[in-house]
Design a protein around this motif. Structure first.
Motif, PDB file in Angstrom:
ATOM      1  N   GLY A  56      33.146  12.749  74.628  1.00 46.92           N
ATOM      2  CA  GLY A  56      34.532  11.681  74.492  1.00 46.92           C
ATOM      3  C   GLY A  56      34.644  11.624  75.442  1.00 46.92           C
ATOM      4  O   GLY A  56      35.308  11.321  76.468  1.00 46.92           O
ATOM      5  N   SER A  57      36.179  10.999  75.001  1.00 45.37           N
ATOM      6  CA  SER A  57      37.088  10.012  76.325  1.00 45.37           C
ATOM      7  C   SER A  57      38.471  11.021  76.411  1.00 45.37           C
ATOM      8  O   SER A  57      39.510  11.124  77.438  1.00 45.37           O
ATOM      9  N   THR A  58      38.706  12.213  75.988  1.00 41.24           N
ATOM     10  CA  THR A  58      38.956  13.733  76.352  1.00 41.24           C
ATOM     11  C   THR A  58      39.562  13.254  77.560  1.00 41.24           C
ATOM     12  O   THR A  58      40.944  13.606  78.375  1.00 41.24           O
ATOM     13  N   TYR A  59      38.712  13.943  78.487  1.00 39.01           N
ATOM     14  CA  TYR A  59      38.052  14.149  79.892  1.00 39.01           C
ATOM     15  C   TYR A  59      36.947  13.294  79.978  1.00 39.01           C
ATOM     16  O   TYR A  59      36.788  13.482  79.195  1.00 39.01           O
ATOM     17  N   PRO A  60      37.763  12.878  81.760  1.00 39.39           N
ATOM     18  CA  PRO A  60      36.962  12.431  82.533  1.00 39.39           C
ATOM     19  C   PRO A  60      35.450  13.533  82.706  1.00 39.39           C
ATOM     20  O   PRO A  60      35.617  14.672  82.520  1.00 39.39           O
ATOM     21  N   SER A  61      34.302  12.630  82.982  1.00 41.32           N
ATOM     22  CA  SER A  61      32.811  13.838  83.515  1.00 41.32           C
ATOM     23  C   SER A  61      32.305  13.055  84.294  1.00 41.32           C
ATOM     24  O   SER A  61      32.762  12.392  84.433  1.00 41.32           O
ATOM     25  N   TYR A  62      32.580  14.231  85.665  1.00 44.58           N
ATOM     26  CA  TYR A  62      31.891  14.228  86.676  1.00 44.58           C
ATOM     27  C   TYR A  62      30.925  13.730  86.447  1.00 44.58           C
ATOM     28  O   TYR A  62      29.967  14.026  86.351  1.00 44.58           O
ATOM     29  N   LEU A  63      30.432  12.758  87.561  1.00 46.57           N
ATOM     30  CA  LEU A  63      29.161  12.226  87.953  1.00 46.57           C
ATOM     31  C   LEU A  63      29.311  11.122  89.023  1.00 46.57           C
ATOM     32  O   LEU A  63      29.886  10.457  89.401  1.00 46.57           O
ATOM     33  N   ARG A  64      28.680  11.416  90.161  1.00 44.02           N
ATOM     34  CA  ARG A  64      28.905  11.205  91.298  1.00 44.02           C
ATOM     35  C   ARG A  64      28.363   9.795  92.456  1.00 44.02           C
ATOM     36  O   ARG A  64      29.185   9.311  92.564  1.00 44.02           O
ATOM     37  N   ASP A  65      27.523   9.238  91.123  1.00 48.19           N
ATOM     38  CA  ASP A  65      27.459   8.036  91.291  1.00 48.19           C
ATOM     39  C   ASP A  65      27.390   7.510  89.938  1.00 48.19           C
ATOM     40  O   ASP A  65      28.105   7.801  88.879  1.00 48.19           O
ATOM     41  N   ASP A  66      27.639   6.005  89.810  1.00 49.09           N
ATOM     42  CA  ASP A  66      27.973   4.981  88.790  1.00 49.09           C
ATOM     43  C   ASP A  66      26.185   6.099  87.145  1.00 49.09           C
ATOM     44  O   ASP A  66      25.697   6.308  88.372  1.00 49.09           O
ATOM     45  N   PRO A  67      26.466   5.659  86.607  1.00 44.61           N
ATOM     46  CA  PRO A  67      25.550   5.684  85.481  1.00 44.61           C
ATOM     47  C   PRO A  67      24.193   4.319  85.219  1.00 44.61           C
ATOM     48  O   PRO A  67      25.119   3.835  86.150  1.00 44.61           O
ATOM     49  N   PRO A  68      23.572   5.227  85.200  1.00 44.08           N
ATOM     50  CA  PRO A  68      22.689   4.040  84.972  1.00 44.08           C
ATOM     51  C   PRO A  68      22.932   3.034  84.286  1.00 44.08           C
ATOM     52  O   PRO A  68      23.425   2.767  82.816  1.00 44.08           O
ATOM     53  N   SER A  69      22.594   1.610  84.642  1.00 43.33           N
ATOM     54  CA  SER A  69      23.117   0.425  84.102  1.00 43.33           C
ATOM     55  C   SER A  69      22.393   0.135  83.377  1.00 43.33           C
ATOM     56  O   SER A  69      21.257   0.572  82.798  1.00 43.33           O
ATOM     57  N   GLY A  70      23.173  -0.168  81.926  1.00 44.11           N
ATOM     58  CA  GLY A  70      22.466  -0.109  81.067  1.00 44.11           C
ATOM     59  C   GLY A  70      22.142   1.068  79.757  1.00 44.11           C
ATOM     60  O   GLY A  70      22.664   0.612  78.635  1.00 44.11           O
ATOM     61  N   LEU A  71      23.191   1.847  80.187  1.00 40.36           N
ATOM     62  CA  LEU A  71      22.503   3.425  79.649  1.00 40.36           C
ATOM     63  C   LEU A  71      24.264   3.724  78.344  1.00 40.36           C
ATOM     64  O   LEU A  71      24.011   4.127  77.575  1.00 40.36           O
ATOM     65  N   ILE A  72      25.364   3.345  79.444  1.00 40.00           N
ATOM     66  CA  ILE A  72      26.883   3.599  77.825  1.00 40.00           C
ATOM     67  C   ILE A  72      27.041   2.184  77.103  1.00 40.00           C
ATOM     68  O   ILE A  72      26.758   2.400  76.073  1.00 40.00           O
ATOM     69  N   GLU A  73      25.954   1.465  77.448  1.00 34.46           N
ATOM     70  CA  GLU A  73      26.035  -0.122  76.120  1.00 34.46           C
ATOM     71  C   GLU A  73      25.245   0.263  74.899  1.00 34.46           C
ATOM     72  O   GLU A  73      24.757   0.377  74.092  1.00 34.46           O
ATOM     73  N   HIS A  74      23.959   1.231  76.050  1.00 33.62           N
ATOM     74  CA  HIS A  74      22.836   1.806  74.633  1.00 33.62           C
ATOM     75  C   HIS A  74      23.757   3.113  73.730  1.00 33.62           C
ATOM     76  O   HIS A  74      23.006   2.497  72.907  1.00 33.62           O
ATOM     77  N   TRP A  75      23.871   3.705  74.259  1.00 35.91           N
ATOM     78  CA  TRP A  75      25.243   4.630  73.894  1.00 35.91           C
ATOM     79  C   TRP A  75      25.324   3.868  72.695  1.00 35.91           C
ATOM     80  O   TRP A  75      25.647   4.193  71.431  1.00 35.91           O
ATOM     81  N   GLN A  76      26.019   3.023  72.631  1.00 37.26           N
ATOM     82  CA  GLN A  76      26.705   2.951  72.217  1.00 37.26           C
ATOM     83  C   GLN A  76      26.025   1.812  70.838  1.00 37.26           C
ATOM     84  O   GLN A  76      27.113   1.762  69.630  1.00 37.26           O
ATOM     85  N   ALA A  77      25.518   0.866  71.203  1.00 35.47           N
ATOM     86  CA  ALA A  77      24.355   0.460  70.157  1.00 35.47           C
ATOM     87  C   ALA A  77      23.549   1.804  69.089  1.00 35.47           C
ATOM     88  O   ALA A  77      23.278   1.255  68.517  1.00 35.47           O
ATOM     89  N   THR A  78      23.517   2.909  69.341  1.00 40.68           N
ATOM     90  CA  THR A  78      22.480   3.655  68.921  1.00 40.68           C
ATOM     91  C   THR A  78      23.638   5.164  68.486  1.00 40.68           C
ATOM     92  O   THR A  78      22.734   5.547  67.838  1.00 40.68           O
ATOM     93  N   VAL A  79      24.235   5.179  68.618  1.00 38.62           N
ATOM     94  CA  VAL A  79      24.906   6.623  68.599  1.00 38.62           C
ATOM     95  C   VAL A  79      26.435   6.095  66.890  1.00 38.62           C
ATOM     96  O   VAL A  79      26.788   5.683  68.137  1.00 38.62           O
ATOM     97  N   PRO A  80      26.398   7.124  66.814  1.00 35.87           N
ATOM     98  CA  PRO A  80      27.274   6.309  65.299  1.00 35.87           C
ATOM     99  C   PRO A  80      28.714   7.133  66.052  1.00 35.87           C
ATOM    100  O   PRO A  80      28.810   7.942  66.430  1.00 35.87           O
TER     101      PRO A  80
END
Length: 497
Positions: free
Chosen positions: A168-192
Motif C-alpha cells: 500500500g501507500s501509507t508508508y514507503p518501502s525500503y528498496l536500495r535500488d529502483d524496482p525492476p523495470s516494468g514490475l510496478i506497471e505489471h502489478w497495476q495491470a494484474t492486481v485488482p
C-alpha cells in the motif's frame, strides 16, 4: 462475523525476562569484538562420539553460556512469581477485508498504542549473518542462520518486492535500488484495486522502522517492535514455550532416531536436518562447523499427512486479522512440494483446523507485548493430530499471494492458486520477454486465469529469477502454466554460466 477464540490457560508475561536474558547474552564479555558464544540447548556429551571433533575455539553450552530457553523456562514452574495475563483471554478473528494493506495495519497498530505514526518505514529486506554483501549485516546480537548465504539480490530485490506488492501507500518501502523495470506497471495491470507502493533507498535517522526482522544496523529505538522480543519469537527454541501442541524436545540426536535437528534462527529452510543414522549426524555436525556453530534444537520426528501454513496480523488489542492458509502438498515421488497451494473453498476449514494452534501463539505474543504480522506452520499426522513446527513473527512469503487470491476470487471467481518462490526455478529468457509472455497470456485468458509476477530479477539474458503465482479455476491449469514459465534450474552450470 469473525471467529472468537478463547485461551483458557494462563500465560506468563515474560517481556522483561526476555529482554534481560537477550541483553545478558548479547556479547561475549571476554572481548568487545568477539562474536556471540553459541547457545545450544541439546545435551552434547555424546555429540562427538565417532564424529569429527568440533573446531578448537568453538563453544558448546556451558556454565557461562547456558541456554536462553532453559533460563526462561525455569520460572514457569512457579508462575505466581511473574505477572500473568488474565485467564480465559479471548480475541476475535476476522478475515482480511481486501482493503487494508500491510502499511495500513501497522499505522493502525501504532495509533492504537497512541504512538507517533507519521515517520514510519517498512523494511522487508531481512538481514544476513552469513554475507556482508547484503544491505544489512547482523553479526553480534541478532544472528540469523542463513548459511550458505543466498546471492544478495534474493534479499535486496526478490524478497522486498514480493512483500511490497501488498504494502500500500501509507508508508514507503525500503528498496536500495529502483524496482525492476516494468514490475510496478505489471502489478497495476494484474492486481485488482492495486495501491502502488512508494520506495526509498535510504533510512532516515529519525524514522521508525517496521522491520521484517531486527536489524543491528539500526538503533534499537528505531524499531517499531521491541527487537529483543521479536528476535526471541523468531527462534525455534521459543516454540515449546508458546504451546504444548508441538513436537517433543529431545536431549540429543542419538537416543531417538529419526529425529529433527533445527538451527534456531534458520532462514529459508536452511539448517534443518532429519537425522536417521550416523551419516546424517556427521553431515549435521559438519554443517554446524561450517556455519559458525549456531544454536540449534532437536525434536522428535513425526510422520505427517498435511503440511499447512496460516498467515495473520495480531493487533495490539490481541484481535487477529486472518489472511488465509496454504498447503505444501505431497508429490507422487514422496517429496513435499515447495509450491504454496491455495484452495479458496478450503480456507474456512483450514482456518478452523489451525485456530487451536494460533491461539497459543497469539497468547504468548501478547504476554510479551508483541504485535504485528505472523505465520504459523502446523504439521498434521495421519490421525489428525497437529504440531506447531514453525512460528514466523513477520510478513510471510505466501501472505501476498493469499491476499491477491482473495481479490481475484471477488473479481473473477477464481478458486485456486499456486505460488512459487523457490530459487531452484527460473524463467528462461530476459525480464522483458517474461513480462511480454505474461501479458499475452493474461490477455488471452482474461476472466479464466491470471499470472501475477510478485517479483523478478534478470540474472542474465537467458535466466530470470522470479516469484510467480498463477490464479484460476483449477490446480491443473495453474500447475501447467507455472511449470512452463518457471521450470527447475537443471544444474549449477546453467545457474552460473
Amino acid at each position: 462475523m469473525g471467529n472468537t477464540v478463547t485461551k483458557s490457560a494462563s500465560v506468563p508475561n515474560l517481556r522483561a525476562l526476555v529482554n534481560e536474558k537477550d541483553e545478558s547474552f548479547a556479547h561475549d564479555t571476554s572481548s568487545p569484538d568477539s562474536p556471540l558464544k553459541p547457545v545450544v540447548i541439546v545435551t552434547t556429551d555424546n555429540l562427538n562420539e565417532g564424529l569429527p571433533p568440533l573446531t578448537p575455539g568453538t563453544t558448546i553450552a556451558n556454565s557461562e553460556t547456558e541456554s536462553l530457553v532453559s533460563s526462561i523456562s525455569d520460572p514457569l514452574a512457579s508462575p505466581a512469581s511473574l505477572d500473568t495475563i488474565t485467564p480465559a483471554q479471548t480475541f476475535a478473528v476476522a478475515q482480511w477485508d481486501g482493503q487494508q494493506y500491510f502499511a495500513d495495519l501497522v499505522r493502525d497498530g501504532l495509533a492504537a498504542l497512541h504512538k507517533d505514526n507519521t515517520n514510519v518505514l517498512m523494511l522487508y529486506e531481512s538481514p544476513s549473518s552469513s554475507s556482508t554483501e547484503t544491505s544489512f549485516y547482523n553479526s553480534q546480537v541478532f544472528n540469523y542462520h542463513d548459511f550458505p548465504a543466498f546471492p544478495p539480490y534474493y534479499k535486496s530485490v526478490l524478497a522486498p518486492c514480493r512483500y511490497s506488492i501488498m504494502n500500500g501507500s501509507t508508508y514507503p518501502s525500503y528498496l536500495r535500488d529502483d524496482p525492476p523495470s516494468g514490475l510496478i506497471e505489471h502489478w497495476q495491470a494484474t492486481v485488482p484495486d492495486f495501491v502502488a507502493p512508494t520506495f526509498v533507498p535510504t533510512i532516515d535517522e529519525q524514522a521508525q522502522v517496521y522491520a521484517y526482522l531486527p536489524v543491528e544496523h539500526l538503533n534499537l529505538d528505531n524499531h517499531v517492535l521491541v527487537p529483543h522480543v521479536h528476535y526471541h519469537l523468531a527462534g525455534k527454541d521459543a516454540i515449546h514455550l508458546m504451546t504444548n501442541k508441538t513436537t517433543r524436545l529431545l536431549a540429543n540426536t542419538q537416543d531417538e532416531r529419526p529425529c529433527v535437528a533445527k538451527v534456531t534462527h534458520a532462514m529459508g529452510s536452511k539448517g534443518i536436518f532429519v537425522i536417521r543414522n550416523d551419516e546424517d549426524e556427521v553431515e549435521f555436525n559438519e554443517f554446524l562447523l561450517e556455519s559458525g556453530n549456531p544454536t540449534f534444537v532437536v525434536t522428535e520426528y513425526v510422520e505427517i499427512a498435511r503440511n499447512v501454513a496460516c498467515h495473520f496480523f495480531v493487533h495490539p488489542s490481541g484481535d487477529v486479522t486472518f489472511f488465509g492458509s496454504n498447503e505444501n502438498v505431497l508429490l507422487p515421488n514422496g517429496d513435499w512440494s515447495t509450491d504454496s497451494t491455495i484452495v479458496m473453498a478450503e480456507q474456512e476449514m483450514l482456518k478452523n483446523m489451525q485456530l487451536p494452534y494460533v491461539q497459543d501463539v497469539v497468547a504468548y505474543c501478547r504476554a510479551l507485548g508483541f504485535w504485528g504480522f505472523c505465520g504459523v506452520d502446523v504439521l498434521f499426522d495421519t490421525n489428525g493430530k497437529g504440531y506447531v513446527v514453525d512460528v514466523n513473527p513477520r510478513v510471510t512469503g505466501t501472505c501476498p499471494a493469499l491476499m491477491i487470491a482473495q481479490l481475484l476470487q471477488a473479481r473473477y471467481g477464481f478458486t485456486h492458486a499456486l505460488f512459487r518462490r523457490n530459487s531452484s526455478f527460473a524463467y528462461r529468457g530476459t525480464a522483458a520477454e517474461l513480462l511480454a509472455e505474461t501479458e499475452a497470456y493474461n490477455k488471452v485468458h482474461e476472466g479464466s486465469s491470471r499470472i501475477v509476477l510478485h517479483s523478478f530479477y534478470e540474472k542474465k539474458p537467458t535466466l530470470t529469477l522470479l516469484n510467480i503465482a498463477v490464479y484460476g479455476t483449477s490446480l491443473e491449469t495453474c500447475q501447467e502454466v507455472l511449470d512452463r514459465l518457471a521450470p527447475p534450474i537443471e544444474d549449477e552450470e546453467e545457474a552460473s554460466a
